[in-house]
Design a protein around this motif. Sequence first.
Motif, PDB file in Angstrom:
ATOM      1  N   PHE A 573       0.842  -1.195   0.000  1.00  0.00           N
ATOM      2  CA  PHE A 573       0.000   0.000   0.000  1.00  0.00           C
ATOM      3  C   PHE A 573       0.879   1.247   0.000  1.00  0.00           C
ATOM      4  O   PHE A 573       1.998   1.237   0.521  1.00  0.00           O
ATOM      5  N   PHE A 574       0.360   2.320  -0.597  1.00  0.00           N
ATOM      6  CA  PHE A 574       0.991   3.622  -0.400  1.00  0.00           C
ATOM      7  C   PHE A 574      -0.097   4.674  -0.243  1.00  0.00           C
ATOM      8  O   PHE A 574      -1.199   4.547  -0.795  1.00  0.00           O
ATOM      9  N   THR A 575       0.225   5.661   0.540  1.00  0.00           N
ATOM     10  CA  THR A 575      -0.735   6.733   0.813  1.00  0.00           C
ATOM     11  C   THR A 575      -0.167   8.042   0.305  1.00  0.00           C
ATOM     12  O   THR A 575       1.053   8.249   0.270  1.00  0.00           O
ATOM     13  N   LEU A 576      -1.060   8.925  -0.069  1.00  0.00           N
ATOM     14  CA  LEU A 576      -0.654  10.166  -0.712  1.00  0.00           C
ATOM     15  C   LEU A 576      -1.544  11.299  -0.238  1.00  0.00           C
ATOM     16  O   LEU A 576      -2.773  11.155  -0.208  1.00  0.00           O
ATOM     17  N   ASP A 577      -0.923  12.392   0.129  1.00  0.00           N
ATOM     18  CA  ASP A 577      -1.667  13.611   0.425  1.00  0.00           C
ATOM     19  C   ASP A 577      -1.868  14.340  -0.900  1.00  0.00           C
ATOM     20  O   ASP A 577      -0.907  14.823  -1.502  1.00  0.00           O
ATOM     21  N   SER A 578      -3.096  14.395  -1.358  1.00  0.00           N
ATOM     22  CA  SER A 578      -3.364  14.957  -2.684  1.00  0.00           C
ATOM     23  C   SER A 578      -3.031  16.437  -2.773  1.00  0.00           C
ATOM     24  O   SER A 578      -2.830  16.959  -3.869  1.00  0.00           O
ATOM     25  N   GLY A 579      -2.976  17.087  -1.651  1.00  0.00           N
ATOM     26  CA  GLY A 579      -2.639  18.505  -1.668  1.00  0.00           C
ATOM     27  C   GLY A 579      -1.146  18.759  -1.701  1.00  0.00           C
ATOM     28  O   GLY A 579      -0.625  19.441  -2.589  1.00  0.00           O
ATOM     29  N   SER A 580      -0.429  18.166  -0.767  1.00  0.00           N
ATOM     30  CA  SER A 580       1.006  18.414  -0.645  1.00  0.00           C
ATOM     31  C   SER A 580       1.854  17.467  -1.462  1.00  0.00           C
ATOM     32  O   SER A 580       3.015  17.749  -1.765  1.00  0.00           O
ATOM     33  N   GLY A 581       1.313  16.296  -1.816  1.00  0.00           N
ATOM     34  CA  GLY A 581       2.098  15.292  -2.515  1.00  0.00           C
ATOM     35  C   GLY A 581       2.944  14.443  -1.604  1.00  0.00           C
ATOM     36  O   GLY A 581       3.766  13.644  -2.072  1.00  0.00           O
ATOM     37  N   ASP A 582       2.762  14.568  -0.273  1.00  0.00           N
ATOM     38  CA  ASP A 582       3.515  13.750   0.674  1.00  0.00           C
ATOM     39  C   ASP A 582       3.140  12.283   0.503  1.00  0.00           C
ATOM     40  O   ASP A 582       1.978  11.942   0.269  1.00  0.00           O
ATOM     41  N   CYS A 583       4.143  11.406   0.638  1.00  0.00           N
ATOM     42  CA  CYS A 583       3.946   9.986   0.342  1.00  0.00           C
ATOM     43  C   CYS A 583       4.497   9.118   1.455  1.00  0.00           C
ATOM     44  O   CYS A 583       5.501   9.459   2.088  1.00  0.00           O
ATOM     45  N   ALA A 584       3.845   7.982   1.695  1.00  0.00           N
ATOM     46  CA  ALA A 584       4.348   6.958   2.610  1.00  0.00           C
ATOM     47  C   ALA A 584       3.942   5.598   2.077  1.00  0.00           C
ATOM     48  O   ALA A 584       2.880   5.448   1.460  1.00  0.00           O
ATOM     49  N   THR A 585       4.796   4.582   2.270  1.00  0.00           N
ATOM     50  CA  THR A 585       4.503   3.228   1.808  1.00  0.00           C
ATOM     51  C   THR A 585       4.385   2.286   2.997  1.00  0.00           C
ATOM     52  O   THR A 585       5.052   2.469   4.027  1.00  0.00           O
ATOM     53  N   PHE A 586       3.548   1.230   2.849  1.00  0.00           N
ATOM     54  CA  PHE A 586       3.245   0.310   3.943  1.00  0.00           C
ATOM     55  C   PHE A 586       3.116  -1.113   3.406  1.00  0.00           C
ATOM     56  O   PHE A 586       2.788  -1.327   2.232  1.00  0.00           O
ATOM     57  N   THR A 587       3.324  -2.063   4.314  1.00  0.00           N
ATOM     58  CA  THR A 587       3.081  -3.469   3.990  1.00  0.00           C
ATOM     59  C   THR A 587       1.620  -3.821   4.203  1.00  0.00           C
ATOM     60  O   THR A 587       1.001  -4.531   3.415  1.00  0.00           O
ATOM     61  N   THR A 588       1.050  -3.335   5.284  1.00  0.00           N
ATOM     62  CA  THR A 588      -0.362  -3.550   5.580  1.00  0.00           C
ATOM     63  C   THR A 588      -1.032  -2.213   5.787  1.00  0.00           C
ATOM     64  O   THR A 588      -0.369  -1.198   6.016  1.00  0.00           O
ATOM     65  N   CYS A 589      -2.344  -2.233   5.719  1.00  0.00           N
ATOM     66  CA  CYS A 589      -3.083  -0.984   5.885  1.00  0.00           C
ATOM     67  C   CYS A 589      -4.324  -1.247   6.734  1.00  0.00           C
ATOM     68  O   CYS A 589      -5.432  -1.394   6.211  1.00  0.00           O
ATOM     69  N   PRO A 590      -4.141  -1.289   8.059  1.00  0.00           N
ATOM     70  CA  PRO A 590      -5.285  -1.595   8.924  1.00  0.00           C
ATOM     71  C   PRO A 590      -6.277  -0.460   9.059  1.00  0.00           C
ATOM     72  O   PRO A 590      -7.384  -0.644   9.527  1.00  0.00           O
ATOM     73  N   GLY A 591      -5.884   0.738   8.601  1.00  0.00           N
ATOM     74  CA  GLY A 591      -6.759   1.897   8.754  1.00  0.00           C
ATOM     75  C   GLY A 591      -6.083   2.981   9.561  1.00  0.00           C
ATOM     76  O   GLY A 591      -5.063   2.758  10.223  1.00  0.00           O
TER      77      GLY A 591
END
Length: 737
Positions: A573-591
């Motif tokens: 999984f990866f998450t993205l802040d649509s405004g700033s473009g900040d990014c983080a990657t994960f193995t799991t995504c529990p919420g």
Amino acid sequence: MLRCQQPLCGNRRKGISRTSAAARCIGLIGLNLPAVLAEQVTLDDYAQYERCSGFSKDFYAQAERDFAPFHSLNDWDAQRSKNLCRLRGEACFVVQIMDGQVYISNQQVGFQSRNRLTMAMLQRVSTKFGPLPDAEFVVDTSDGYADIQAPIFVIAKFPMSSGGILYPDFSSFAWPESECPSEKSGSHVWRRVAADILKRAPSWSQKSDLLFWRGADTSVYRKQILPQVLMLPKSDVSLMEWVVGAEGKRQVVSSGNQSCVPIADWCQHKFLANLPGNTMALALKYRLLCGSVILSTPLMFHEWYYSQLQAGVHYVEVDLLWHSAETVLEDLRTKEGAAAEAIAREAQRWATKHLSEDGFDCYWHRLIQLASRHFPLPRLSPDAVPLETAMLASLEQLTEVPVQSHEVQVDVLVVIPARASDIGLLEYAREGWLRDSSAVLRHRHFFVLASGDSGAEAVADAARQHAADGESDVLVVECEHGYTKLLHKMALAYRALLARFPGASFFIRADVDSVLPLRLLLPLLPRAAAGNAVVPRPDVTGCGDWSAARWTRPAVGYLVCLTECAVDRGCVFFTLDSGSGDCATFTTCPGPSGAQQHEVFEYRLRAAVKQPDLAKALRTSPQTVRPFLLGTILHGNKVLVNDTFNPQWNNRRYSQDLGINVYPPYPEASGYAMSAGVAAFLAGVGEGALSTLAWKAWAIEDAVLGTVLAGLDLDLLQLPVEIRERIRVIRVTSADA
């Protein structure tokens, strides 16, 4: 000259034009099929026609869905569809209806008698319902498409395709080429074969307990799965042999234990297998009439009526590899016996009503009404001829035109630009990675040479002489030879191959010195086309505290975030802040654990490589088809202008023309895949309405490709590192060359 009997072509009736009456008579003669000529239809059959009122709105729901993307189709897109028919050069024609007269234009050679039988259906519909409303549409008579986006009438398609309008195919009128040697000529005229099935099908208690199947060797899947089906208890399954003969003549032969069995005899058995061919299985409609239980794999390619069928109601579904079939059959033969009989009875009841001449003709009539409503009205083409003339012309040409062989269905085209001096690399690729295969997708490769390359024709001739089937895998296109002409060369190759293999869904472009892991790469393509490669997860607003992330970066955006996830074996999984473009990657995504919310994406290609379950990828596809590029997507690369080590990479003219010194993202040329629609986009330059456009002489074909496609809404997909690390480049020394 053959003549129709008087009731059909006799005196004119009020409201029926002389042209329409002639069409009825000539249409039957033009078919040159004894069985069709024997079908005498009186004018009384075409009096006030009200039988369509017996079909509910659900019966036409597929037609409404197919036309939904094309409401208010503009003239430009309609013209592109007609151009596409002409470009392919086979298996299609344009229908234009004006003032009640049906015209045919742009007719391209079809397989067997498909074109003429489809026209015969149109003639019958015109006679029943005429005068028809003004309309214009393109009819394709090939086996169908995995990815079709155009507003073209097709026999079969993936249900998630964004285009394609399904119609009752030629075999709903007749299929003379499929008759067994033991059957009378004309036995596969639909009206006749349906009546024969319903008359001869025994009651459930009188049927044998066998699982039965006969079919032609039309797909790799059938050849691979048949041993598995043959191992099932109490089964009688085998392939029939086909020979290519004259149009309208039977082409089935028997061998061994009389492998060709008349259709009505299929119905002697309680259980009938349904195995897809190139796309769908045309014989499914015969099986539904039998009053037997049909065991079928998931219906990947759909015909016009498939959406009305329900598993467990009209047939019983088994998995793609038939692993579940033995248990399913055991249950149906024992504890589920009553349910089995009920399914058989309901399938027969439904098919008797809906898969009838009335059903076919009413559905066709509805398609024509929708085309009249949503497509531009016709402007008669200069080459348009009345329907009856087109059918007679086809008849006259039968003795002049050699029988055309049916091109084997190809799903993936592997296209490799090469030089005449690369002969050693060509042979290495042929004997190596190009021999790899997929269980479902079929691929074929071509090395592309420019006509301006000295020795290109000699390489093509040599390849043809050494090929087992006499088919050269070297494609020579008419263009200059040189590094700055590479994109033009590839676009010409895409154009030629799309015309030759209209059913191809995907292209893979590789360098001549590359080695690709096709067995791992091919199963990813249907996922990518289905939008099932990198999937937004709106149901999740974050993956928790970023301090637990595998990787984080501020203000990098989607592509960089996707790239990092693709090269990290632990990233799902990866998450993205649509405004700033900040990014983080994960193995799991529990919420999320806090109030912070981000867009969440699931990178599913990694799991697909570890478990390449192509069947699941196809079966769980959403109802859309996404154009895509799948490869190592490079970004931020500078435009070189003074490289002395690799001067061929200098692209000074590109920099000067555009005034930029960094390339847009592009797929690295050693190996990438794309949907056929992207290849068609590139192939269109210099053709038809785009004939005045030409490619600039820029270097770095893959980088230029990224520039050309930068403004299109398509998916740029990063290959997982598990595949990237298996893409190798062959190093050739000067001595080797």
